[in-house]
Design an enzyme around this catalytic site. Structure first.
Site, PDB file in Angstrom:
ATOM      1  N   LYS A 115      -4.578   7.576   5.544  1.00  0.00           N
ATOM      2  CA  LYS A 115      -3.728   6.734   4.614  1.00  0.00           C
ATOM      3  C   LYS A 115      -3.377   7.707   3.449  1.00  0.00           C
ATOM      4  CE  LYS A 115      -2.007   4.581   1.790  1.00  0.00           C
ATOM      5  NZ  LYS A 115      -0.933   5.023   0.944  1.00  0.00           N
ATOM      6  N   GLU A 154     -14.601   6.547  -4.237  1.00  0.00           N
ATOM      7  CA  GLU A 154     -14.595   7.673  -5.286  1.00  0.00           C
ATOM      8  C   GLU A 154     -13.414   7.322  -6.427  1.00  0.00           C
ATOM      9  OE1 GLU A 154     -16.620  10.152  -5.490  1.00  0.00           O
ATOM     10  OE2 GLU A 154     -17.310   9.987  -3.437  1.00  0.00           O
ATOM     11  N   CYS A 206      -9.782  13.369 -11.556  1.00  0.00           N
ATOM     12  CA  CYS A 206     -10.726  12.175 -11.933  1.00  0.00           C
ATOM     13  C   CYS A 206     -11.963  12.710 -12.727  1.00  0.00           C
ATOM     14  CB  CYS A 206     -11.398  11.627 -10.637  1.00  0.00           C
ATOM     15  SG  CYS A 206     -11.963  13.025  -9.409  1.00  0.00           S
ATOM     16  N   GLU A 257      -8.461   5.318 -18.704  1.00  0.00           N
ATOM     17  CA  GLU A 257      -8.112   6.529 -17.787  1.00  0.00           C
ATOM     18  C   GLU A 257      -6.786   6.912 -18.069  1.00  0.00           C
ATOM     19  OE1 GLU A 257      -8.325   6.866 -13.526  1.00  0.00           O
ATOM     20  OE2 GLU A 257      -9.210   8.732 -13.744  1.00  0.00           O
TER      21      GLU A 257
HETATM   22  P1  NAP Z   1      -4.507   4.550  -6.261  1.00  0.00           P
HETATM   23  O1  NAP Z   1      -3.337   3.784  -6.837  1.00  0.00           O
HETATM   24  O2  NAP Z   1      -5.634   3.766  -6.347  1.00  0.00           O
HETATM   25  O3  NAP Z   1      -4.084   5.147  -4.915  1.00  0.00           O
HETATM   26  C1  NAP Z   1      -5.022   5.817  -4.061  1.00  0.00           C
HETATM   27  C2  NAP Z   1      -4.643   5.322  -2.683  1.00  0.00           C
HETATM   28  O4  NAP Z   1      -4.914   4.100  -2.229  1.00  0.00           O
HETATM   29  C3  NAP Z   1      -3.173   5.820  -2.284  1.00  0.00           C
HETATM   30  O5  NAP Z   1      -3.217   6.170  -0.890  1.00  0.00           O
HETATM   31  C4  NAP Z   1      -2.448   4.403  -2.620  1.00  0.00           C
HETATM   32  O6  NAP Z   1      -1.577   4.394  -1.830  1.00  0.00           O
HETATM   33  C5  NAP Z   1      -3.699   3.516  -1.787  1.00  0.00           C
HETATM   34  N1  NAP Z   1      -3.599   2.252  -2.054  1.00  0.00           N
HETATM   35  C6  NAP Z   1      -2.737   1.642  -3.214  1.00  0.00           C
HETATM   36  N2  NAP Z   1      -3.172   0.267  -3.083  1.00  0.00           N
HETATM   37  C7  NAP Z   1      -3.878   0.092  -2.030  1.00  0.00           C
HETATM   38  C8  NAP Z   1      -4.260  -1.039  -1.462  1.00  0.00           C
HETATM   39  N3  NAP Z   1      -4.153  -2.241  -1.780  1.00  0.00           N
HETATM   40  N4  NAP Z   1      -5.012  -1.129  -0.435  1.00  0.00           N
HETATM   41  C9  NAP Z   1      -5.568   0.136   0.308  1.00  0.00           C
HETATM   42  N5  NAP Z   1      -4.865   1.343  -0.335  1.00  0.00           N
HETATM   43  C10 NAP Z   1      -4.143   1.122  -1.610  1.00  0.00           C
HETATM   44  O7  NAP Z   1      -4.803   5.764  -7.089  1.00  0.00           O
HETATM   45  P2  NAP Z   1      -3.774   6.895  -7.708  1.00  0.00           P
HETATM   46  O8  NAP Z   1      -3.178   6.382  -9.102  1.00  0.00           O
HETATM   47  O9  NAP Z   1      -2.869   7.298  -6.481  1.00  0.00           O
HETATM   48  O10 NAP Z   1      -4.600   8.046  -8.078  1.00  0.00           O
HETATM   49  C11 NAP Z   1      -5.149   8.455  -9.339  1.00  0.00           C
HETATM   50  C12 NAP Z   1      -6.870   7.818  -9.415  1.00  0.00           C
HETATM   51  O11 NAP Z   1      -7.554   8.300  -8.246  1.00  0.00           O
HETATM   52  C13 NAP Z   1      -7.160   8.031 -10.621  1.00  0.00           C
HETATM   53  O12 NAP Z   1      -7.950   6.878 -11.049  1.00  0.00           O
HETATM   54  C14 NAP Z   1      -8.367   8.899 -10.312  1.00  0.00           C
HETATM   55  O13 NAP Z   1      -9.522   8.951 -11.271  1.00  0.00           O
HETATM   56  C15 NAP Z   1      -8.844   8.515  -8.920  1.00  0.00           C
HETATM   57  N6  NAP Z   1      -9.356   9.998  -8.208  1.00  0.00           N
HETATM   58  C16 NAP Z   1     -10.797   9.700  -8.189  1.00  0.00           C
HETATM   59  C17 NAP Z   1     -11.394  10.898  -7.283  1.00  0.00           C
HETATM   60  C18 NAP Z   1     -12.676  10.838  -7.278  1.00  0.00           C
HETATM   61  O14 NAP Z   1     -13.368  11.536  -6.407  1.00  0.00           O
HETATM   62  N7  NAP Z   1     -13.583   9.949  -7.892  1.00  0.00           N
HETATM   63  C19 NAP Z   1     -10.853  11.778  -7.181  1.00  0.00           C
HETATM   64  C20 NAP Z   1      -9.276  11.871  -7.121  1.00  0.00           C
HETATM   65  C21 NAP Z   1      -8.596  10.900  -7.819  1.00  0.00           C
HETATM   66  P3  NAP Z   1       0.235   4.686  -2.302  1.00  0.00           P
HETATM   67  O15 NAP Z   1      -0.095   5.720  -3.456  1.00  0.00           O
HETATM   68  O16 NAP Z   1       0.892   4.957  -1.455  1.00  0.00           O
HETATM   69  O17 NAP Z   1       0.482   3.229  -2.873  1.00  0.00           O
END
Ligand code: NAP
Length: 495
Positions: free
Chosen positions: A180, A255, A289, A390
């Site tokens: 996904k 993560e 991240c 963040e």
């Molecule tokens: P996000 O909103 O949590 O989205 C991540 C993924 O989860 C996307 O594919 C999103 O889909 C999906 N998602 C959203 N709501 C969901 C739900 N209720 N159930 C299942 N999946 C769901 O995060 P983001 O804003 O895209 O990414 C930024 C974040 O990722 C930051 O906090 C960053 O620190 C973190 N990150 C962490 C790492 C690590 O390795 N620790 C690496 C990279 C990024 P949609 O976007 O299509 O809605």
């Protein structure tokens, strides 16, 4: 592989190995540098999600993938690595269009994806099972089994590399995978799945289900046939997934976000520290991240260091992601840039002053893209919201510190604990601070360097579990103990 050129046609998605239009809402992926449409597709419907997972389960049980000998599965994964390398340039260009990262960064992500498949191919071939010491008339061993259908949910900031980090070990372990990708960046997961199939992964074993996370990601996570979720994304989404996992008694790896401390001690090599701090926060436009977004500088160096840092930050080349000289591209979406602008306003309202940046760049080049200047805020306290939340963008908060104890206390005063950086010439201090700081990864006199052989993950709100490393494959396997009776006589109890 699909062409880079834009097409008006809707892009099919991979539903259980069948390339067809999803039955859900239409969405478009936009080039963050210009706002142009790169591709349009239709998200899967919930029925498509069910179908993809059922097909993945069927493929897991009937395709023979899990039963192939490890070297045979590995051979397919080595082919995936070769195909990614053969197509590295078009893949990197496509990823640049999908998420707007500078071309040099997307090339590195593609190279990393290939290396990840190669690494987990070898992990698959060399995985050992153990004979354990017996304490009776039996022999005991510990073996590993694949889980079935596992889900890989990824964010938009490092597609292909994030997906490879989950798909390669999951396939190596013998599972089926439902990917996904983020709605904003669906293209690389589709390319990767196509490459996997071309390399010999049985059809149906991989699906790609782009679409809104709260609908599609949620449905995948809750699905009874999904036996594990490997998630990378924000902390609140991660906690939501963890709740669902608790109800299903399903293992997850999470993560999540970070607000990583970078610490410049009074004996640091300043040339190295300036470059490292700049790279740590502003590469990937801070959409990382592990971005070193909280800077602590020894008070006696503070003014000199901030002066050097802000001059260099202001000189970073912000611009066209296609230009090889570009250091910072646009942010992923206009909405995300607005969120960063709100954070800078929040910082100002908390008393921060803007040392550099704090605005959109001006000029024709930037008119249609989601650009933001590298920004340094100071005059803040570590307890301020701007230092605790963040931002996920090119915004650094800078603070002086007085002594080691004060430094460690502040560095650890965060709900996040993903990464940290230490700049010092004194290896004993680095050792002391490196052990005292709470974080999944600590870089000493370097930052944001990665090795697939080294486990990665966060503490506290930064996550649960580890990815990568030779044993990363075990995240996608269940452990089983076998007891082999060797006794000459029937078990005595029943006599
Ligand atoms: P996000 O909103 O949590 O989205 C991540 C993924 O989860 C996307 O594919 C999103 O889909 C999906 N998602 C959203 N709501 C969901 C739900 N209720 N159930 C299942 N999946 C769901 O995060 P983001 O804003 O895209 O990414 C930024 C974040 O990722 C930051 O906090 C960053 O620190 C973190 N990150 C962490 C790492 C690590 O390795 N620790 C690496 C990279 C990024 P949609 O976007 O299509 O809605």
């Amino acid at each position: 592989m699909s062409l880079i050129t834009e097409s008006k046609d809707l892009l099919p998605i991979n539903i259980g190995g069948e390339m067809r239009l999803g039955g859900g809402d239409e969405s478009a992926t936009l080039y963050p540098a210009t706002g142009e449409v790169v591709a349009r597709l239709r998200a899967p419907s919930l029925a498509d999600v069910d179908e993809a997972i059922a097909r993945a389960d069927h493929a897991f049980r009937t395709s023979g993938w899990a039963q192939r000998k490890p070297h045979e599965r590995a051979a397919v994964l080595y082919r995936v690595a070769s195909l990614i390398r053969e197509r590295a340039e078009p893949l990197a260009q496509r990823q640049r269009l999908d998420n707007g990262k500078p071309i040099n960064e997307t090339r590195a992500l593609v190279a990393s994806a290939a290396a990840t498949f190669q690494f987990f191919a070898s992990a698959c071939e060399t995985l050992e099972e153990t004979i354990t010491p017996s304490r009776g008339d039996f022999m005991t061993m510990s073996v590993y089994e694949p889980m079935g259908v596992v889900a890989a949910i990824t964010p938009w900031n490092s597609p292909i590399a994030s997906e490879a980090q989950k798909v390669a070990p999951a396939l190596a372990a013998g599972n089926a995978v439902v990917i996904k990708p983020a709605e904003a960046t669906p293209l690389m997961a589709l390319e990767l799945a196509a490459i996997c199939e071309e390399a010999g992964v049985p059809k149906g074993l991989i699906s790609v289900l782009p679409g809104r996370g709260s609908v599609i990601g949620d449905a995948i996570t809750k699905h009874p046939l999904v036996k594990r979720v490997s998630f990378t994304g924000g902390t609140s989404t991660g906690k939501h997934i963890a709740h669902i996992a608790a109800d299903k008694m399903m293992p997850v790896s999470l993560e999540l976000g970070g607000k990583s401390a970078t610490m410049v001690l009074d004996d640091a090599d300043l040339d190295h520290a300036v470059n490292g701090v700049l790279y740590g926060i502003f590469s990937s436009s801070g959409e990382s991240c592990i971005a070193g977004s909280r800077l602590f500088v020894a008070r006696k160096l503070y003014n000199e260091f901030l002066q050097r840092l802000s001059v260099r930050a202001a000189a970073l080349r912000v611009g066209d992601p296609a230009d090889e000289r570009t250091q910072m591209g646009p942010l992923i979406t206009a909405k995300h840039r607005e969120s960063i602008e709100r954070y800078v306003e929040l910082g100002r309202s908390e008393g921060a002053s803007v040392r550099t940046g704090g605005a959109r760049p001006q000029g024709e080049l930037y008119a249609r893209g989601n650009y933001y200047m590298p920004t340094i805020l100071e005059g803040v306290k570590n307890t301020d919201q701007i230092c605790q939340q963040e931002i996920f963008g090119p915004v650094l908060v800078a603070m002086p510190f007085d002594n080691e104890e004060d430094l460690i206390a502040q560095a650890n005063d965060s709900v996040y604990a993903l990464a940290a950086g230490i700049w010092t010439r004194d290896y004993k201090r680095a050792w002391r601070i490196g052990r005292a700081v709470q974080a999944g990864t600590v870089w000493i006199n370097t930052y944001k360097q990665f090795s697939i052989s080294t486990p990665f993950g966060g503490w506290r709100d930064s996550g649960l579990g580890r990815e990568k490393g030779r044993l990363g494959i075990l995240q996608y396997m269940e452990q089983k103990s076998l007891y082999w009776g060797l006794n000459e006589q029937p078990l005595a109890w029943a006599n």
